[in-house]
Design an enzyme around this catalytic site. Structure first.
Site, short mmCIF file in Angstrom:
data_model
loop_
_atom_site.label_atom_id
_atom_site.label_comp_id
_atom_site.label_asym_id
_atom_site.label_seq_id
_atom_site.Cartn_x
_atom_site.Cartn_y
_atom_site.Cartn_z
N CYS A 115 45.94 -29.83 -39.55
CA CYS A 115 46.80 -30.48 -38.54
C CYS A 115 48.14 -29.74 -38.60
O CYS A 115 49.07 -30.21 -39.23
CB CYS A 115 46.99 -31.96 -38.86
N ALA A 116 48.22 -28.59 -37.97
CA ALA A 116 49.23 -27.62 -38.39
C ALA A 116 50.49 -27.54 -37.53
O ALA A 116 51.51 -27.04 -38.00
CB ALA A 116 48.60 -26.23 -38.49
N ALA A 117 50.45 -27.97 -36.26
CA ALA A 117 51.62 -27.77 -35.41
C ALA A 117 52.75 -28.73 -35.81
O ALA A 117 52.47 -29.85 -36.23
CB ALA A 117 51.26 -28.02 -33.95
N PRO A 118 54.02 -28.29 -35.76
CA PRO A 118 54.48 -27.01 -35.23
C PRO A 118 54.44 -25.83 -36.20
O PRO A 118 54.76 -24.71 -35.81
CB PRO A 118 55.93 -27.32 -34.83
N GLY A 120 55.41 -26.00 -39.90
CA GLY A 120 56.24 -26.03 -41.11
C GLY A 120 55.41 -25.73 -42.35
O GLY A 120 55.72 -24.84 -43.14
N ASP A 166 39.05 -29.50 -32.50
CA ASP A 166 38.93 -30.83 -33.08
C ASP A 166 38.45 -30.63 -34.54
O ASP A 166 37.63 -29.73 -34.80
CB ASP A 166 37.88 -31.62 -32.29
N ASP A 183 47.73 -32.63 -43.25
CA ASP A 183 49.02 -33.30 -43.05
C ASP A 183 48.80 -34.17 -41.83
O ASP A 183 49.08 -33.77 -40.70
CB ASP A 183 50.10 -32.23 -42.83
N CYS A 236 53.69 -38.80 -43.31
CA CYS A 236 55.11 -39.19 -43.36
C CYS A 236 55.19 -40.68 -43.04
O CYS A 236 56.06 -41.13 -42.30
CB CYS A 236 55.96 -38.33 -42.43
N1 SAM Z 1 51.70 -29.96 -40.57
C1 SAM Z 1 52.66 -29.92 -39.48
C2 SAM Z 1 53.92 -29.24 -39.98
O1 SAM Z 1 54.18 -29.23 -41.19
O2 SAM Z 1 54.65 -28.68 -39.14
C3 SAM Z 1 52.93 -31.30 -38.92
C4 SAM Z 1 51.66 -31.99 -38.49
S1 SAM Z 1 51.86 -33.55 -37.75
C5 SAM Z 1 52.26 -34.58 -39.08
C6 SAM Z 1 50.21 -33.99 -37.39
C7 SAM Z 1 49.52 -33.12 -36.38
O3 SAM Z 1 48.19 -33.64 -36.19
C8 SAM Z 1 50.17 -33.08 -35.01
O4 SAM Z 1 50.42 -31.76 -34.64
C9 SAM Z 1 49.12 -33.70 -34.08
O5 SAM Z 1 49.08 -33.09 -32.81
C10 SAM Z 1 47.83 -33.47 -34.83
N2 SAM Z 1 46.77 -34.43 -34.45
C11 SAM Z 1 46.86 -35.50 -33.64
N3 SAM Z 1 45.66 -36.10 -33.51
C12 SAM Z 1 44.80 -35.41 -34.26
C13 SAM Z 1 43.40 -35.53 -34.51
N4 SAM Z 1 42.68 -36.51 -33.99
N5 SAM Z 1 42.85 -34.61 -35.31
C14 SAM Z 1 43.58 -33.62 -35.87
N6 SAM Z 1 44.89 -33.47 -35.66
C15 SAM Z 1 45.49 -34.34 -34.87
#
Ligand code: SAM
Length: 460
Positions: A115-118, A120, A166, A183, A236
């Site tokens: 779950c990588a965006a953006p 960090g 996914d 994350d 978080c």
């Molecule tokens: N790891 C990122 C960083 O350090 O910049 C922050 C990630 S943020 C906490 C969680 C991410 O999970 C978001 O980018 C979101 O779009 C994504 N997400 C949302 N629903 C999801 C799903 N069903 N499966 C996987 N990822 C998902």
């Protein structure tokens, strides 16, 4: 700032939660600003002792992390756009301890940041990996995966594949990764100081939904982790449904072994123990200098038969094209392939992985995008200018601060390039992007999707 009463009530009795100081820190202070330097793009005045000419307080758990005394205008700092540092919340940088304490970072590893965006954690992981390692940075939401790609390009690395899938798609790669970082998307209570609007969206119902989604994401992706592989799970959120309850579920239902970390050197980090004895780590803003965060680590005990993937062959480029392209990159073990109608450079060690991902996944970016060869000349891709592999022989024009900002805004600059034709423009010796100097004008090739939209006197 009015914190949700239901949140405060459900946190009563949770390890490390003290209502008065927790409420006070939200009412009386702002989130500290912190950055993580990119060791692959060292800049003058940016080292472990000083950053921007100031002696700064280091983030205790991350070697290249620093707190800034106040939040500057990152938008109007060309070094930010050059990828010399990443602006990242300090608690999240604790991921470095999980990786350094539990993974063998001297070995080439295959790592999935699910779950990588953006980006960090992805840029952080990339900085910690050794040569020959692969980082797959995945983001399920398309628009967010584009931002992730921009940040990976800025970081200047060549060993990252960005995917837009996914989590369940990763079940196609049984026992593939040595390390998996999840994350997870969460109810976000840990970020209330940074984003007061998130308070409105918080509810117990959403906490329950997030907890179910976290289980689903983990259950879908775990097949892709090797036996003995390391899972790092973080949120978080302060809610136990998303933290301790997930630890218990991972141990009981997914047969993972919980792994402790040594946090003795970091007073303020709270060790939390779940109902069934698994340990994780809680970060509270009234106890450490950072935002709310939770992290826990596990080893996969179950065995998975690695799948038999069909060997696919990436499309290579012609000898003529190779001759043109090679002069633009430093001598490195790179192999040139055709990818998304352009030429990309892939580290030779990662070629089999590239072939696999290209055939099976929504692969958005891989290695270094180099550009396209037209009439035996390279039209370079922006990523090549940002890459640490760009040949020092490529002509470069140094810009003043004013011109660097104009360049990043895609406006006209008052500059006399050293030579005609394609060249990188730099600020303080850091590459920003391409220009093409023609007889009577300069074409600015900074990508319009990432240009600075604000005027200088707007607040950043
Ligand atoms: N790891 C990122 C960083 O350090 O910049 C922050 C990630 S943020 C906490 C969680 C991410 O999970 C978001 O980018 C979101 O779009 C994504 N997400 C949302 N629903 C999801 C799903 N069903 N499966 C996987 N990822 C998902």
């Amino acid at each position: 700032m009015k914190l949700p009463e239901e949140l405060l009530q459900t946190l009563e009795g949770v390890e490390g939660f003290h209502r008065d100081s927790f409420v006070r820190v939200h009412e009386e202070s702002n989130a500290p600003t912190s950055i993580r330097l990119n060791a692959a793009k060292p800049f003058a005045g940016g080292d472990a002792a000083t950053v921007f000419g100031q002696q700064l307080q280091p983030v205790p758990w991350a070697k290249t992390g620093f707190y800034l005394p106040q939040r500057p205008s990152f938008t109007f700092d060309p070094l930010f756009h050059a990828g010399c540092y990443y602006v990242q919340e300090a608690s999240s940088m604790f991921l470095e301890q999980a990786l350094t304490q539990l993974a063998d970072l001297s070995a080439p590893l295959k790592v999935l940041d699910l779950c990588a965006a953006p980006g960090g954690k992805s840029t952080h992981i990339q900085s910690l990996l050794s040569a020959g390692s692969l980082l797959v940075s995945n983001e399920v939401i398309k628009q967010r995966s584009l931002v992730l790609t921009d940040n990976i390009i800025r970081w200047g690395c060549s060993n990252v594949f960005v995917t837009n899938n996914d989590p369940k798609v990763f079940a196609k790669l049984p026992a593939y990764f040595d390390v998996m970082v999840v994350d997870a998307p969460c109810s976000g209570s840990g970020l209330f100081r940074k984003d007061a609007e998130a308070i409105e969206e918080w509810s117990l119902h959403n906490v329950a939904l997030c907890s179910q989604r976290q289980q689903r994401i983990l259950a879908d992706a775990l097949t892709a982790l090797k036996q003995d592989g390391l899972l790092i799970y973080s949120t978080c959120s302060y809610s136990t449904e998303e933290d301790e309850a997930i630890m218990d579920w991972l141990v009981q239902d997914m047969q993972l072994e919980n792994l402790p970390l040594n946090v003795e050197a970091f007073p303020g980090i709270v060790t939390t123990t779940s109902a069934n004895g698994a340990v994780g780590y809680r970060f509270y803003p009234d106890k450490i200098k950072g935002e709310g965060f939770f992290i826990s680590c596990f080893r996969k005990t179950g065995h998975e038969n690695p799948g038999k993937q069909k060997p696919a062959k990436p499309e290579t480029i012609s000898a003529k094209e190779k001759k043109v392209v090679e002069t633009w990159l430093q001598k490195a073990d790179l192999h040139y392939v055709r990818f998304r109608n352009e030429i990309s450079a892939i580290p030779v060690d990662l070629l089999p992985d590239f072939a696999l991902f290209q055939a099976m996944f929504g692969l958005q970016y891989a290695g270094i995008s180099v550009g396209e060869v037209l009439k035996e000349k390279l039209v370079p891709h922006h990523a090549l200018a940002q890459s640490t592999q760009l040949s020092p022989q490529v002509p470069a024009t140094e810009l003043s601060y004013e011109n660097a900002i104009k360049y990043l805004q895609r406006q006209e600059m008052t500059v006399e390039p050293a030579t005609a034709g394609w060249q990188v423009v730099r600020y303080a010796s850091q590459n920003l992007g391409w220009i093409n100097a023609l007889k009577n004008r300069i074409n600015n090739y900074y990508p319009k999707e990432i240009r600075i939209l604000k005027a200088r006197n707007d607040s950043a």
